[in-house]
Write an enzyme that holds these catalytic residues in place. Structure first.
Site, mmCIF file in Angstrom:
data_model
loop_
_atom_site.group_PDB
_atom_site.id
_atom_site.type_symbol
_atom_site.label_atom_id
_atom_site.label_comp_id
_atom_site.label_asym_id
_atom_site.label_seq_id
_atom_site.Cartn_x
_atom_site.Cartn_y
_atom_site.Cartn_z
ATOM 1 N N GLU A 162 0.808 -1.226 0.000
ATOM 2 C CA GLU A 162 0.000 0.000 0.000
ATOM 3 C C GLU A 162 0.842 1.277 0.000
ATOM 4 O OE1 GLU A 162 -2.589 -0.404 3.397
ATOM 5 O OE2 GLU A 162 -3.769 -1.979 2.484
ATOM 6 N N GLU A 204 -5.525 -8.613 0.309
ATOM 7 C CA GLU A 204 -6.199 -8.301 1.573
ATOM 8 C C GLU A 204 -7.652 -7.966 1.288
ATOM 9 O OE1 GLU A 204 -4.530 -5.280 4.187
ATOM 10 O OE2 GLU A 204 -2.490 -5.938 3.693
#
Ligand code: IFM
Length: 391
Positions: free
Chosen positions: A150, A302
């Site tokens: 991320e 995720e």
């Protein structure tokens, strides 16, 4: 009853990161500001946790290697810690669990933080050296490498929102971080691919489903497009020729209006997790369709929610997988799904209250307790299919 089959060799797993579960990390930029203490003591209990992964029929596991353990001082590599992660990986392999290693998952060694962290150009040299060393040590044991988790979340929360170390608000540092992340990723991709080993290397992007707050407003519609481009696509566009796969973290939808940065829908609309994130399964379908143009395999690295009572998790999994399956049917090359998370863990500045785990952790005794939703997910993993009952 309807059975939605997933592709052959689909990876079914869970994800964690070192700082959030291991415990005992005292030398990172988070250690003093937001200490995680013993966390889940996964550092010592990993064998037990891997047995649970097996018991729950998962065939893959995504985790991170803590840079501050491997290189506690600049240029000094800790042999004991290197051996620790070797045993860790071997023990996954012994259980025939596919290994996915993240090299950077938010935390940095203190020595790097002291010289300006990711905003300092030198990070390119330091991070590539660390990555190279880890690759040399473990290349026979790792199936998938992820350079950075991320990148935009990390850059914006640390350098624009001041919530994470180094808690700055400085757009220039944010842009420098972004530039260094892109350079690091490309460099590591090239270095790793000089080897003949059989592996894949990619990035993990947190993409959201951006919708105009008011679909009739041209300004809101325009803003949603801008967000889609800058948040979901800009980074990938810069590295798309240096990727073997795309890792997607999907959590929620964001409604974009003229109020900066996001506006929520009405409280009555939809469901919300314990930390106020809207549960919007259909969004994963739209985000996956948006990634199709990169023409690369996609792993959902995720997807999950904070749900201490485990009331919503089962439906959350079911409904998201329904939409993932629909995207696959329409030609999106999704090859795996990793639920966040294997167990409850340290949710960054929010601490231990949010409960993201399929496995519940009692932080007093460190006892692990399998939640009902974990058993539901285990059936899907075993069948390689989602079974929908008419009710
Ligand atoms: O806990 C985090 C993880 O570290 C990165 N992705 C989002 C998760 C939930 O907030």
């Amino acid at each position: 009853m309807k059975k939605l089959k997933f592709p052959k060799d689909f990876l079914w797993g869970t994800a964690t990161s070192a700082y959030q579960v291991e415990g005992g990390i005292g030398n990172s930029d988070w250690s003093k500001v937001y200490p995680a203490g013993l966390a889940c003591n996964h550092y010592n209990l990993y064998e037990k946790d891997f047995d649970l992964i097996k018991k729950l029929n998962q065939n893959a596991y995504r985790f991170s290697i803590e840079w501050s353990r491997i290189e506690p001082e600049e240029g000094k590599f800790d042999k004991r810690e290197i051996e620790h992660y070797r045993r860790y990986l071997q023990s996954l392999k012994a259980r025939k669990i596919t290994t996915i290693v993240t090299l950077h998952h938010f935390t940095n060694p203190l020595w790097l933080a002291k010289i300006g962290g990711w905003a300092n150009k030198k990070v390119v040299f330091y991070f590539s050296r660390f990555a190279n060393r880890v690759f040399d040590e473990y290349k026979d044991l790792v199936d998938f490498w992820i350079t950075i988790n991320e990148p935009l979340i990390y850059g914006s929360i640390s350098y624009l929102e001041r919530r994470w170390p180094p808690k700055k608000r400085n757009p220039i540092l944010f842009l420098k971080t972004l530039r260094n992340q892109i350079t690091c990723h490309k460099k590591i991709y090239e270095i790793f691919h000089k080897s003949k080993n059989n592996f894949q290397i990619g990035i993990v992007k947190h993409n959201s489903y951006f919708e105009p707050f008011n679909s009739k407003s041209p300004l809101d519609r325009f803003n949603a497009k801008v967000y889609r481009y800058f948040w979901n696509e800009y980074f990938l566009n810069r590295i798309k020729n240096h990727l073997d796969f795309v890792g997607l973290n999907y959590y929620s939808r964001d409604k974009v209006g003229i109020k900066f940065p996001f506006q929520k829908g009405s409280e009555n609309e939809g469901k919300w997790s314990d930390i106020g994130w809207e549960i919007y399964p259909e969004g994963i379908y739209h985000v996956l369709k948006g990634l199709k143009k990169y023409n690369l395999p996609i792993y959902i690295t995720e997807n999950g929610l904070a749900d201490a009572k485990d009331k919503l998790r089962k439906d959350f999994i079911k409904n998201h997988l329904y939409w993932v399956h629909k995207a696959i049917e329409e030609g999106v090359d999704v090859k795996g799904y990793f639920h966040w998370s294997l167990m409850d863990n340290f949710e960054w500045e929010k601490g231990f209250d949010p409960r993201f785990g399929l496995i519940e952790i009692d932080y007093k005794t460190l006892e692990r307790k399998i939640r009902p939703s974990a058993l539901f997910y285990a059936k899907i993993c075993k069948e390689n299919a989602l079974i929908l009952c008419r009710d």
